[in-house]
Write a protein that holds these residues in place. Structure first.
Motif, PDB file in Angstrom:
ATOM      1  N   MET A 274     -84.832 -82.966  -2.987  1.00 19.98           N
ATOM      2  CA  MET A 274     -85.094 -81.548  -2.766  1.00 19.98           C
ATOM      3  C   MET A 274     -85.898 -80.993  -3.951  1.00 19.98           C
ATOM      4  O   MET A 274     -85.500 -81.169  -5.097  1.00 19.98           O
ATOM      5  N   ASN A 275     -87.050 -80.342  -3.671  1.00 20.21           N
ATOM      6  CA  ASN A 275     -87.826 -79.789  -4.776  1.00 20.21           C
ATOM      7  C   ASN A 275     -87.228 -78.472  -5.257  1.00 20.21           C
ATOM      8  O   ASN A 275     -86.303 -77.915  -4.666  1.00 20.21           O
ATOM      9  N   LYS A 276     -87.771 -77.937  -6.373  1.00 18.35           N
ATOM     10  CA  LYS A 276     -87.183 -76.772  -7.011  1.00 18.35           C
ATOM     11  C   LYS A 276     -87.202 -75.538  -6.110  1.00 18.35           C
ATOM     12  O   LYS A 276     -86.229 -74.784  -6.046  1.00 18.35           O
ATOM     13  N   LYS A 277     -88.315 -75.326  -5.419  1.00 21.37           N
ATOM     14  CA  LYS A 277     -88.438 -74.126  -4.578  1.00 21.37           C
ATOM     15  C   LYS A 277     -87.440 -74.149  -3.422  1.00 21.37           C
ATOM     16  O   LYS A 277     -86.805 -73.139  -3.116  1.00 21.37           O
ATOM     17  N   ASN A 278     -87.310 -75.294  -2.768  1.00 21.45           N
ATOM     18  CA  ASN A 278     -86.364 -75.404  -1.645  1.00 21.45           C
ATOM     19  C   ASN A 278     -84.924 -75.238  -2.118  1.00 21.45           C
ATOM     20  O   ASN A 278     -84.090 -74.646  -1.418  1.00 21.45           O
TER      21      ASN A 278
END
Length: 285
Positions: free
Chosen positions: A1-5
């Motif tokens: 999971m990336n930071k924005k999500n």
């Protein structure tokens, strides 16, 4: 999971829990449950700040920000910590007032269900955020995850308090549970303030990171010594400046190749880092 999500997930979960906690707390007339709703409301603001800071910090360096925008995450972590501290004092105030009011807590079962479900949801989401924060080295996400993990323990504290209230019918326990929540929140906020301020005031990297840099230098026999090692952290980026003394080389090309190789090795250990190496001739004493 990336930071924005990860940040978006935190926003959605906090919004949902705020609604359920506040509705349950108001219907029950329970300051401990309402205090949890207040805590989640502050966490929602913190999650929004984290999301905005992550978007801002991910921008590339520009003319006004030649070292990038990483400090936005450090500022975000500091602001989030202050917000949590504010929430704690608000809870203490409300709990103190409740001690002198002769009002009963109703429909305790609703609060028990809400607190238990809240603890489970926040636990799984905080673990996901911690994992993403560690992977991306994001202090903004780490702060958000810490908030949610605090929610887990505070919700469980309220849960236990409501069970005791149901068994004993001692109304004082509701305020005691709320005050316990506030104290746990204060501890978390102080820890986050210390961590975020450390990078904002350009403190050096920790000893483990420094040792990794020095170990790279030791791999090069022609690097006789080093000095003026200066390091700091800006968001997810580490900035490293070092002077090395080189021996047995009069070739500018060879010296340049040594520096480039060192930069590459340090960069592999600390991705997205800014590394400046100043070579100097080693003077025999």
């Amino acid at each position: 999971m990336n930071k924005k999500n990860a940040a978006k997930l935190s926003i959605m979960s906090n919004t949902t829990l705020i609604i359920f906690k506040l509705l349950a707390g108001i219907s029950m007339n329970s300051i401990s449950v309402i205090s949890e709703g207040i805590h989640s409301s502050i966490d929602l603001i913190a999650s929004l700040i984290a999301f905005i800071s992550i978007k801002k910090s991910s921008k590339k360096e520009d003319e006004d920000h030649p070292f990038g925008h990483g400090k936005y995450e450090n500022v975000s972590g500091f602001v989030e910590a202050i917000l949590i501290l504010f929430a704690a004092f608000l809870i203490i105030y409300e709990a103190g007032k409740k001690l002198f009011e002769n009002t009963a807590v109703d429909n305790i079962n609703s609060g028990l269900y809400v607190m238990l479900i809240s603890s489970l949801i926040n636990f799984f989401i905080s673990m996901a955020l911690f994992k993403s924060a560690k992977k991306t080295n994001s202090i903004a996400l780490e702060a958000d995850a810490a908030h949610l993990l605090t929610d887990v323990f505070t919700s469980l504290g309220v849960f236990v308090g409501l069970i005791l209230l149901k068994i004993t019918h001692i109304k004082l326990l509701d305020s005691i549970a709320a005050l316990t929540v506030a104290l746990l929140i204060i501890k978390t906020s102080i820890d986050l303030i210390k961590k975020s301020v450390k990078d904002l005031v350009d403190s050096s990297l920790d000893n483990i990171d420094i040792e990794k840099i020095v170990n790279v230098l030791k791999e090069y026999p022609k690097v006789k010594s080093y000095h003026k090692l200066r390091t700091r952290k800006s968001g997810t980026t580490r900035e490293i400046d070092i002077h090395i003394q080189v021996i047995n080389t009069d070739s500018l090309t060879e010296t340049h190749n040594i520096c480039s190789s060192i930069e590459k090795e340090i960069g592999s250990i600390f991705p997205d880092s800014y590394i400046v190496i100043h070579p100097e001739p080693y003077e025999m004493k």
